[in-house]
Design an enzyme around this catalytic site. Structure first.
Site, short mmCIF file in Angstrom:
data_model
loop_
_atom_site.label_atom_id
_atom_site.label_comp_id
_atom_site.label_asym_id
_atom_site.label_seq_id
_atom_site.Cartn_x
_atom_site.Cartn_y
_atom_site.Cartn_z
N LYS A 1 -9.24 -22.47 -34.25
CA LYS A 1 -9.28 -22.85 -35.67
C LYS A 1 -8.89 -24.31 -35.77
CE LYS A 1 -9.34 -20.10 -39.13
NZ LYS A 1 -10.37 -19.22 -39.51
N1 GLU Z 1 -13.66 -19.01 -40.95
C1 GLU Z 1 -14.17 -17.69 -40.80
C2 GLU Z 1 -13.09 -16.76 -40.28
O1 GLU Z 1 -11.93 -17.01 -40.47
C3 GLU Z 1 -15.44 -17.66 -39.97
C4 GLU Z 1 -15.30 -18.14 -38.58
C5 GLU Z 1 -16.62 -18.30 -37.84
O2 GLU Z 1 -17.65 -17.93 -38.39
O3 GLU Z 1 -16.58 -18.81 -36.74
O4 GLU Z 1 -13.37 -15.72 -39.75
#
Ligand code: GLU
Length: 459
Positions: A145
């Site tokens: 992240k």
């Molecule tokens: N931000 C989204 C999550 O927390 C999607 C992450 C993604 O698609 O890689 O799952």
């Protein structure tokens, strides 16, 4: 394997493993409203929440002691301080993060958020949740992240583009289509993903450009995105709620629900659940909360929120404060905003049968305990909101294969994967007689334990 900080790469990246307080944006840049923002001092460590959840599951399943040591830590933590020449001609400094928690099951995967509260602790926690989420969903990705610490609502579109591009440039080859693949998250969207793609592609040799479009997912369709990705997280939340209702013998047409957060996940969940006949009776966002026991029309509310910047003062409902919102009698509560919203205190206010976690980490460990004690069901984040990353995986596959799938195909594949994941979590909870969050963790940790045992630890 301990926390490894990757070396600076071919770009001007600065790797900084120190605490986030060492790398706050330059407070002297007086023109920067976000520089004045200091995250609350009392902000609870989110990574501690992850550790509590992780320990609980690791104890239940007697996770291998070595694997436990590895998974309790993040793998790489990248902090970049980067300058942006803003549209007013002045330079402003920003701090961005990318934490790569684990890649034993596949390339690092996870969103990028733009928010004043983004810091190393938050991004660590969110990265770990991505590892568990991908493992529960059974997709070949690890967890990561990232984000930039600023409030995008204070910036023009042109400046957001500058910040995004300069952040991607600062990250350099710490991201890559087979290595670490960002996606949308809080306050980021398909347009921002298109800028990420364009910036990344502009820094690789010309003959490699077309081979790199899967460096990011959640792109606009024309730029290589997948149909169905925009609604995917909300769609997944709704699929899990449908399964829960069927298991409990409830008819969604007789059920009420409320959502916290009216961004991509909250709004799509509200629209899709309403289409199935459930009644939306309360919505809270950063501007306030609105309630209507006879039902709110999510499409109308969304139009209003787009014009007025939020749901506050929506004329077809009555105003509710934060406590009133939480106390609204509903069958289903969907937190789809930020972390630590369902706490020991707010969990006692709820009059709901189910909490379906559209957000990441909306319930803290004390809130979890109160929900368990009060017999309120919970579909945990790492299962409930996994639809987004599942369709990101589909987008990534389509890009690699130069394919374009139709919406019914994407939806059917998402439904199948989420149904399997839901059933595995439910069955594991029954088998081990544990709560659903712990059951989901046990499934994720067992997958990771197996791959570590098969591959071993180098050297
Ligand atoms: N931000 C989204 C999550 O927390 C999607 C992450 C993604 O698609 O890689 O799952």
């Amino acid at each position: 394997m301990t926390t490894i900080v990757r070396e600076p790469t071919r770009y001007d990246m600065e790797v900084n493993p120190r605490s986030p307080s060492d790398v706050r944006p330059d407070a002297a840049s007086a023109s920067d409203p976000s520089a004045a923002h200091h995250p609350r001092q009392d902000k609870k460590s989110l990574y501690e929440n992850v550790v509590v959840q992780f320990d609980r599951a690791a104890d239940v399943m007697r996770l291998d002691a070595d694997v436990r040591k590895i998974l309790a830590r993040t793998k790489n933590e990248i902090v970049v301080n980067f300058p942006v020449k803003m549209s007013n001609g002045r330079v402003q400094m920003f701090t961005g993060y990318r934490v790569q928690h684990n890649d034993a099951l596949g390339p690092f995967k996870g969103g990028l958020r733009f928010h004043p509260d983004v810091d190393l602790d938050e991004v660590r926690a969110l990265a770990a949740w991505m590892t568990w989420k991908c493992a529960v969903a059974g997709i070949p990705f690890g967890g990561a992240k990232g984000g930039v610490q600023f409030d995008p609502s204070n910036y023009s579109g042109a400046d957001l583009e500058r910040i995004t591009r300069r952040f991607v440039y600062a990250l350099g080859d710490n991201i890559g289509p087979e290595y670490d693949i960002p996606a949308p998250d809080v306050n980021t969207n398909a347009q921002i993903m298109a800028w990420i793609l364009d910036t990344y592609a502009s820094t690789v040799p010309p003959h490699d450009r077309q081979r790199n479009i899967h460096v990011v997912t959640g792109k606009p369709i024309e730029a290589g995105g997948s149909v169905g990705r925009d609604k995917a997280t909300g769609q997944g939340v709704v699929y899990t709620i449908q399964h829960w209702a069927a298991d409990r013998g409830f008819d969604l047409r007789n059920m009420t629900f409320m959502v916290q957060g009216f961004g991509n996940v909250g709004a799509w969940t509200a629209r899709l659940l309403t289409r199935l006949g459930a009644k939306l009776v309360a919505v809270e966002d950063v501007t306030g909360a609105v309630r209507n026991p006879s039902g709110l029309d999510p499409d109308d509310l969304l139009r209003y929120a787009r014009v007025h910047g939020g749901v506050f003062r929506y004329p077809k409902g009555e105003f509710a404060d934060h406590i009133m919102f939480f106390q609204t009698p509903v069958d289903i509560f969907v937190p789809a905003a930020m972390e630590n919203q369902v706490t020991a205190e707010t969990a006692r206010w709820l009059h709901a049968r189910l909490v379906a976690e559209g957000a990441n980490g909306p319930t803290d460990p004390e809130g979890d305990a109160v929900l368990r004690e009060r017999g309120i069901d919970l579909i945990p984040d790492i299962l409930c909101n996994s639809g987004g990353v599942i369709v990101s995986y589909f987008e990534w596959l389509q890009n690699k294969r130069s394919e374009f799938w139709e919406l019914d195909e994407v939806d059917a594949k998402l439904y199948k994967r989420l149904t399997q994941a839901y059933q595995r979590v439910r069955d594991k909870a029954i088998e081990l007689d544990v709560d659903w969050r712990t059951a989901a963790y046990v499934i994720a940790l067992a997958r990771l334990e197996t791959v570590y045992k098969e591959r071993g630890i180098f050297p």
